[in-house]
Enzyme design. Structure first.
Site, mmCIF file in Angstrom:
data_model
loop_
_atom_site.group_PDB
_atom_site.id
_atom_site.type_symbol
_atom_site.label_atom_id
_atom_site.label_comp_id
_atom_site.label_asym_id
_atom_site.label_seq_id
_atom_site.Cartn_x
_atom_site.Cartn_y
_atom_site.Cartn_z
ATOM 1 N N SER A 1 88.147 -1.440 -13.133
ATOM 2 C CA SER A 1 88.487 -2.705 -12.526
ATOM 3 C C SER A 1 89.084 -2.656 -11.309
ATOM 4 O O SER A 1 89.717 -1.835 -10.528
ATOM 5 C CB SER A 1 89.913 -3.004 -13.370
ATOM 6 N N GLY A 2 88.452 -3.596 -10.463
ATOM 7 C CA GLY A 2 88.569 -3.956 -9.076
ATOM 8 C C GLY A 2 87.546 -3.391 -8.199
ATOM 9 O O GLY A 2 87.742 -3.179 -6.916
ATOM 10 N N THR B 1 82.114 -7.531 -10.915
ATOM 11 C CA THR B 1 81.669 -8.949 -11.408
ATOM 12 C C THR B 1 80.861 -9.530 -9.753
ATOM 13 O O THR B 1 79.903 -10.096 -10.232
ATOM 14 C CB THR B 1 83.036 -9.727 -11.427
ATOM 15 N N ASN C 1 92.811 -5.455 -9.373
ATOM 16 C CA ASN C 1 91.867 -6.515 -9.135
ATOM 17 C C ASN C 1 92.378 -7.748 -9.451
ATOM 18 O O ASN C 1 93.275 -8.142 -10.377
ATOM 19 C CB ASN C 1 90.511 -5.965 -9.983
ATOM 20 N N SER D 1 89.746 -9.724 -12.173
ATOM 21 C CA SER D 1 89.076 -8.529 -13.249
ATOM 22 C C SER D 1 88.385 -9.023 -14.280
ATOM 23 O O SER D 1 89.105 -10.018 -15.227
ATOM 24 C CB SER D 1 90.323 -7.609 -13.743
ATOM 25 N N SER D 2 87.211 -8.589 -14.929
ATOM 26 C CA SER D 2 86.955 -8.899 -15.975
ATOM 27 C C SER D 2 87.472 -8.294 -17.097
ATOM 28 O O SER D 2 87.355 -7.138 -17.352
ATOM 29 C CB SER D 2 85.080 -8.778 -15.820
ATOM 30 N N GLY E 1 83.999 0.243 -16.739
ATOM 31 C CA GLY E 1 83.664 1.692 -16.461
ATOM 32 C C GLY E 1 84.503 2.363 -17.302
ATOM 33 O O GLY E 1 85.685 2.145 -17.759
ATOM 34 N N GLU F 1 87.811 4.213 -18.245
ATOM 35 C CA GLU F 1 89.091 3.976 -17.958
ATOM 36 C C GLU F 1 90.209 4.950 -18.417
ATOM 37 O O GLU F 1 90.000 5.509 -19.396
ATOM 38 C CB GLU F 1 89.624 2.594 -18.293
#
Length: 1455
Positions: A163-164, A168, A212, A215-216, A435, A437
């Site tokens: 994330s970040g 996206t 982020n 973040s998605s 990804g 985590e």
């Protein structure tokens, strides 16, 4: 690695470091096998004795020449510190965020907007092979698009990362690339709709997290569909594992989904008043994280953008308001406060009414069943009150359920909007997925995410292994099994029978299932039985799984609840009864798909037993992990059926600082995303691979003369390698490439550097020796001179002085004698020369006087002859006038006599009978006895014959004179042309006067001749009439007949003489044309067909004047104007313009045809101006051309139409030229190396042997020059105006400069000093071409100035402050962004060159801060300079234009 490789002194190695992960060090003492310490010196100067294990020696560092490569596989030593260092150098120093690692694109988030995503960048990467340009997300997209088009196989782009990390954004740019390069010609705007889906999904699926701001919180796989022409026709989106818990809970400094804050920011607008919203701080679900605002983000503006994208997808305002109503209801549901009533009861306050009002629900039922639950058994149904905690959980579960359905519904409507009517030919899928985590507290969501990444990593490992195997087999390299990490045991631990997932579902089926019970089952089944599962030492609520990336500890709390993902059935029934159709439709019964590959079961309302069965099936089949596992299985099937392309996004630091590199965080992510696994697989075999040509070009310096004399370069490479590398296991020879083990390229680079260093040392030794010898000789000469003067000074004595004085005296007298003698000789010679000169001048003057005297005599006789001839002409003219006058007087007298004769005719007639009666036949015969009548007739015939012979003789004389005059004219034509050039203005006036006089004279003579002919015919007719009358008078008597005959004869003779005299003096006048083409209106189509549509310029334009079709068209226009026929003129102009448009459209890609009709349209436009009658266009016309101007109509409107048409043709003409030459520019200007000894080939890595096939020809600078010459010759042959030709050449040179410079910006391997020399050499070729074609005034050279300055920047020294100042002063045509980009991309080719330091780049950037230029990196290659059509009057006279027979215009008549 062996000790021999590590051992030599001054080698550089990597040693572990706690802060930087790895630290560079230089060996200060030779290392021998068995040593336990390695003596090294760190970069900061610290000396260290580093303990080493002989079985695991420190990794060696790559040569500096290999640092900063585009592809990590190009590194000679492939290991973690080399990868980390290469990424850091590229990211921090070169400001490059993309790097290849074999088949992976590593993308590091810069946390800063970069100018590398514009349309110009997209067009630069379009059509290029992956290794030819710098790494970029567009290069991956182009590779996928190209493989899809070439192989007709579906593709996938897998974008993953933390994330970040920028997943996206990368996926968004990928989709934007496809939308740009595959834009369809239809008006459906499918590409815009595909791109419009991103803002909507980001609004409802993205949120701010601590890592982020956007973040998605879900996975997304977007299938972009293409037709047979590989143009986008639609798309379809699949989502995975939405983070529903975020709706009801956010951690500190985090936010809920963006759409909630956008809605709250717009709450005060009138259309949202019925939602009864306020600021985000007023709602529990949006203020929980304590951060409702993102710095730099305007939620209200984003709301407007979201509404626009809804509308673009065809989702109307009613639909939008329904969605917003559902979102507002969720916010109000979160504000419902549940109070505790005792230990086992709870109650709800009044805030529930707004929720029920928005969703049109029964408020009492909702209030009751939020605080109670129904327990159904086989015998009875029990209603039991819930505690406050249970009621809050029920409320939150309901909110999550509603949002989950709303999210799925929005995605479904987006897919409906992106549906397409046609058949999908191929597709490219873009997977934007989370990804690996690992957090301090990991729960159910992290478990699912890491499970998905295990599956993706397995697919990735198999794909990499497959590619390596294919490469070896293609090159006939012996294939040996490579050991790579297989994570199948971890996957079995998770999803196998009686694995973690099955035990989780089993526990969820139990009525009183708990997280602790499930965890205990895991302990019992896997602890000490599976090496990948561990129990934490200090916790009984967690378990540890050894994933492929790292160990992760999971907290079991909440696993069962999140897996069940259930809402009380009674609440669902209440929502089904809603009168708000959207809410009711969400919870209607629907078929439940057990798996993607099995049939569908229909669940409907049945009696009590069926209800229990329904609950059991829903719990079993619709658990969270079951749904996720099915969707993941379907995703893996899709990915395995496509060709995958991988993008790994890396987060450089946790503080979101631009271009800051945290080595620890990056190393952790590299291990997690599979990059290092790719490197490890490559390093086990032959990671470095060179083609034979590349190897020969790079290492020819290591070859001997005997080896270079061989013709087979492949054999040369084999011989050289066998000599240089004794261990044949360190390399393999393939069909087209040489494969090297790790470290061998570094060894070859070292040999090459040593060879170059020896050569430099030798050169330096020779040069320094020559300089020292030169200096020694100069010192020696100076010493000898000093010694000479010193010794001479000592030798001077008195005797020497006397002898010197005596010698001087003798020399004085001797020199005086010699000088006097020489002076006398000079004096005599001068007098003699003067005498001869004066005599020569006197004789010359005498001859000149004689010539002038003779010229005066000649002039006298010539002037006298001219005067006499003028007098004779005047006298002849006067005599003609007198003769004409006398003839007229004679005619009057004869006419009077005739009238008198007629008056006496009656009298004679009355007396005729009496006379006839008196005269007998004998008397009549006596009267005609002498033959008087016949004598008169014979005389008339003789006179006629004399006149005819006289006429023939005069005609022959005149013809001979004309032939003589023509002969003289031919000999004097050259002199006349020369005189016309000297006296052009006077001749123009004289020509006008002469033409006018000749016209008047010819008209007078024609009139005289016509008058004489008419008179002659009149008198002949009268004579015939009188002859007839005479025959009648013969009966009256011979006397009357004789008198009439005599008078008629005299009149006829005079008339014939006058006519013949006039014809003898009047020359034959040739037929004159007035510059028009006569045609009929029904012939218009034939004219257009033959003159425009069917006319082929090749072979026709060679022998005709420039713009001949245009002149013929204008001559037809003149004829319509001459007739004053407006309809005819309008019709002809319209069909002409339509014909030109049609021929241009039909031959829109034919350069010669476009050039031909651009020239003719330009000439036609100029003719309309030149003959328009307007003074500004008539200044350079001749008087004759001014007479040919249009008389009746103003065609200025048609001139504007033709001007627009000419501009349109010019633009298409430029596009065709650019398309023909654009593919030659980069190979010819950048890649081809014509200068000897400046080869810039370096190790290229995996991407140079990508599956992309380079099907282009090899183009050189000569190819570009030949193409330019072809353009130039064609334009000249078609008669294109010189100014238009210069503008076209300027446009072409701008394209060459812009394309070359843009490619230079995107190719780090081309930014070197040697390549700068090559570019400047190529620019000099272009300038020489301009000079040869005499096009220096076209300003084409100025368009190459940015490229020239970039080449200079690559060559100039870049070290000191003066260098920085010089760069700022010289590079005026380059923007600050472009200068910094070149400096950051500068790549040394050899060890002798130095990299540009970051401090120098910052210094230059600081000096350029005051510049006000556009912060744009790429030049716009589509830019068109404004075209101007100068007015150039035609020098060709319309009346002299001939129509060639090849035009097939025989039905036209010249007027």
């Amino acid at each position: 690695m062996c000790a021999a490789e590590l051992g030599p002194k001054y080698n550089r190695v990597w040693i572990p470091d706690n802060e930087e992960v790895w630290q560079s060090a230089e060996i200060t003492k030779n290392y021998k096998a068995g040593d336990s310490f390695l003596h090294v010196q760190l970069e900061d100067g610290t000396e260290l004795s580093y303990p080493v294990d002989p079985a695991a020696l420190p990794p060696l560092r790559n040569p500096d020449i290999l640092v900063g490569e585009n592809d990590l596989t190009a590194l000679s030593y492939l290991h973690e510190p080399a990868v980390l260092h290469n990424l850091k150098i590229r990211f921090v120093e070169s400001k490059l965020i993309y790097t290849y690692s074999g088949i992976i694109l590593v993308a590091i988030n810069p946390y800063k907007q970069l100018p590398i995503y514009g349309d110009a960048i997209i067009h630069a990467y379009s059509g290029q092979n992956m290794g030819d340009m710098d790494p970029h997300i567009f290069a991956v997209a182009e590779e996928a698009y190209k493989q899809m088009a070439r192989n007709n196989k579906n593709q996938s782009i897998i974008v993953s990362g933390e994330s970040g990390a920028g997943k996206t954004v990368s996926a968004r740019y990928t989709m934007r690339y496809f939308a740009t390069v595959s834009k369809s010609s239809s008006n459906a705007h499918v590409e815009d709709k595909v791109l419009a889906s991103n803002p909507i999904t980001e609004a409802v699926g993205n949120a701010k997290t601590t890592r982020n701001d956007n973040s998605s919180r879900f996975g997304k796989y977007t299938e972009i569909s293409f037709d047979q022409n590989y143009q986008i026709i639609g798309a379809n989106m699949r989502t995975y594992l939405l983070e529903k818990s975020r709706v009801v809970f956010q951690s500190e400094n985090e936010r809920n989904y963006h759409i909630f804050y956008q809605l709250c920011a717009s709450a005060m607008q009138p259309e949202y008043e019925h939602l009864k919203l306020g600021s985000a701080e007023e709602f529990n679900y949006t203020r929980m994280g304590g951060s409702t605002v993102i710095e730099g983000v305007d939620d209200r503006a984003n709301m407007v953008e979201t509404q626009k994208t809804f509308a673009l997808l065809g989702l109307k305002r009613d639909f939008q308001m329904d969605v917003f109503k559902m979102l507002a209801a969720i916010l109000h549901l979160g504000n419902v406060e549940i109070a505790a009533v005792g230990d086992e009861r709870s109650s709800i306050n009044k805030h529930l009414s707004i929720f029920c009002e928005l969703l049109d629900l029964n408020c009492d039922k909702m209030a009751r069943w939020l605080c109670h639950r129904k327990i159904v058994t086989t015998s009875e149904t029990v209603v039991k009150p819930m505690t406050r905690a249970q009621a809050v959980n029920a409320r939150d579960a309901l909110a999550k359920k509603i949002y989950s359905h709303l999210f799925d519904f929005i995605v479904e409507r987006i897919n409906q909007a992106l549906q397409f009517p046609g058949k999908q030919h191929t597709f490219i899928g873009v997977l934007d997925i989370y990804g690996f985590e690992t957090f301090d507290v990991n729960s159910f969501e992290q478990f699912c995410i890491n499970y998905a990444n295990e599956k993706l990593q397995q697919q990735f490992n198999l794909h990499v292994f497959k590619l390596e195997q294919e490469e070896y087999m293609k090159e006939d390299i012996p294939w040996t099994l490579i050991d790579f990490y297989d994570n199948q045991p971890v996957i079995d631990l998770i999803e196998a029978k009686m694995g973690i997932l099955e035990l989780l579902d089993e526990e969820c089926l139990l009525p009183h299932g708990k997280d602790e019970n499930w965890l205990q089952k895991l302990y019992n089944n896997f602890v000490n039985k599976n090496a990948l599962f561990e129990k934490p030492r200090m916790s009984n609520t967690s378990f540890i799984i050894q994933h492929f990336a790292d160990k992760v500890e999971y907290k079991c709390e909440g696993f069962l609840e999140k897996n069940r993902d259930t809402v009380h059935e009674v609440l669902i029934e209440i929502l089904k009864e809603s009168k708000f159709h959207l809410c009711a439709n969400f919870f209607q019964d629907s078929p439940v798909s057990i798996s993607p590959f099995t049939k569908t079961y229909q669940i409907t309302k049945r009696p009590r037993f069926d209800f229990l069965l329904k609950c059991f099936i829903s719990k079993t089949l619709m658990s969270g992990i079951f749904q996720f596992r099915n969707s993941l299985s379907l995703l893996m099937v899709t990915l395995n059926a496509t060709t995958p392309h991988y993008v790994r996004c890396i987060k450089p630091n946790d503080e979101k600082l631009p271009f800051e590199f945290d080595s620890k965080r990056v190393a952790q992510q590299l291990r997690a995303c599979g990059v290092l696994e790719t490197i490890r697989i490559s390093a086990q075999s032959y990671p470095s691979r060179w083609t034979y040509i590349e190897f020969f070009s790079r290492y020819s310096i290591l070859m001997t003369q005997q080896e270079l004399s061989m013709n087979d370069k492949k054999q040369i490479c084999k011989i050289v390698l066998q000599r240089l590398i004794q261990d044949h296991n360190q390399y393999q020879f393939g069909r087209t490439k040489i494969f090297f083990r790790a470290g061998q390229v570094a060894y070859l680079e070292k040999l090459r550097s040593d060879k170059l260093r020896q050569a430099c040392t030798l050169l330096q030794r020779r040069v320094r020796g020559w300089l020292q010898r030169r200096r020694f000789l100069a010192v020696r000469r100076a010493a000898l001179t000093v010694q000479q003067y010193f010794r001479g000074q000592q030798a001077i004595t008195a005797r020497n002085l006397k002898e010197t004085w005596a010698a001087i005296t003798i020399q004085k007298y001797c020199r005086g004698y010699l000088v006097r003698r020489l002076c006398q000789l000079i004096h005599v010679a001068a007098v003699t020369i003067q005498a001869y000169t004066r005599g020569f001048l006197a004789r010359k003057k005498y001859r000149k006087m004689r010539e002038e005297q003779k010229a005066v005599v000649l002039q006298k006789y010539a002037r006298a002859w001219l005067a006499r001839r003028r007098f004779q002409n005047i006298r002849r003219f006067v005599l003609n006038i007198q003769l004409s006058y006398r003839v007229q007087q004679l005619q009057k007298r004869i006419e009077e006599q005739v009238r008198g004769s007629r008056m006496h005719y009656g009298h004679l007639h009355t007396n005729g009978s009496a006379l006839h009666s008196r005269l007998s036949t004998e008397d009549l015969e006596h009267l005609n006895e002498d033959g008087e009548l016949w004598f008169a007739y014979e005389g008339l015939k003789k006179a006629t014959r004399v006149l005819e012979s006289h006429f023939q003789s005069q005609k022959e004389i005149y013809e001979k004179e004309i032939e003589g005059l023509n002969f003289k004219v031919e000999h004097l034509s050259q002199d006349i042309n020369h005189l016309q050039k000297l006296f052009r203005e006077e001749n123009d006036i004289n020509d006008g006067i002469r033409l006018e006089v000749s016209r008047l004279t010819s008209e007078n003579l024609v009139r005289c001749r016509c008058r004489s002919t008419a008179q002659m015919s009149l008198w002949l007719s009268k004579y015939c009439g009188h002859v007839f009358e005479t025959s009648r008078l013969k009966q009256m008597g011979p006397l009357v007949c004789s008198k009439m005959t005599i008078s008629l004869t005299l009149n006829l003779e005079v008339t014939v003489l006058l006519c013949l005299t006039a014809e003898a003096h009047v020359p034959t006048v040739p037929k004159e044309y007035i510059g028009m083409m006569e045609y009929k209106k029904e012939d218009e189509e034939r004219i257009i067909q033959n003159l425009i549509l069917d006319l082929k310029p090749r072979g026709v334009v060679v022998n005709m004047i420039p713009g001949l079709p245009a002149h013929i068209l204008f001559m037809c226009v003149r004829y319509a104007d001459y007739l004053n026929d407006a309809d005819m003129l309008k019709s002809f102009m319209n069909v002409t313009i339509d014909g030109i448009k049609q021929v241009v459209k039909e031959h829109s890609e034919d350069f010669e045809m476009l050039s031909f009709w651009l020239s003719n349209t330009y000439y036609f436009l100029n003719c309309l101006k030149q003959y328009s009658g307007e003074e500004e266009f008539m200044k350079q016309n001749t008087p004759r051309q001014n007479k040919n101007c249009l008389k009746h109509f103003d065609l200025s409107e048609y001139r504007q139409i033709l001007s627009d048409l000419a501009i349109q043709i010019y633009h298409q003409f430029i596009i065709v030229m650019e398309n023909n030459i654009q593919h030659m520019i980069v190979p010819g200007m950048l890649e081809y190396e014509s200068l000897q000894g400046i080869s810039g080939l370096k190790p290229t890595g995996f991407r140079k042997r990508s599956s992309s096939i380079d099907d282009t020809d090899t183009y050189t600078m000569t190819s570009i020059l030949q193409q330019l010459s072809y353009f130039y010759s064609t334009m000249c042959q078609n008669g294109l105006d010189s100014e238009l030709l210069k503008q076209a050449v300027k446009q072409l040179f701008f394209l060459i400069g812009a394309v070359t410079l843009n490619s230079l910006f995107l190719r780090k391997d081309m930014c070197s000093c040697r390549k700068g020399m090559q570019i400047r050499c190529n620019i000099s070729y272009l300038e020489e071409w301009l000079k040869d074609k005499n096009l220096q005034s076209s300003n084409a050279k100025e368009t190459l100035e940015p490229l020239s300055q970039a080449a200079w920047l690559l060559q100039v020294k870049k070290i000191t402050d003066d260098d920085a100042k010089e760069i700022c002063e010289h590079c005026t045509s380059l923007s600050t962004v472009q200068i910094v980009k070149i400096l950051n991309s500068y790549t040394p080719i050899d060890d002798f060159e130095k990299r540009v330091t970051p401090s120098f780049v910052r210094k230059v950037q600081a000096m350029l801060n005051n510049r006000e230029d556009v912060p744009q990196l790429m030049l716009d290659t589509k830019h068109l300079f404004q075209v101007t059509f100068p007015f150039t009057p035609s020098p060709h006279a319309l009346e002299l234009i001939q129509v060639p027979s090849s035009f097939k215009l025989g039905f036209l008549t010249r007027v």
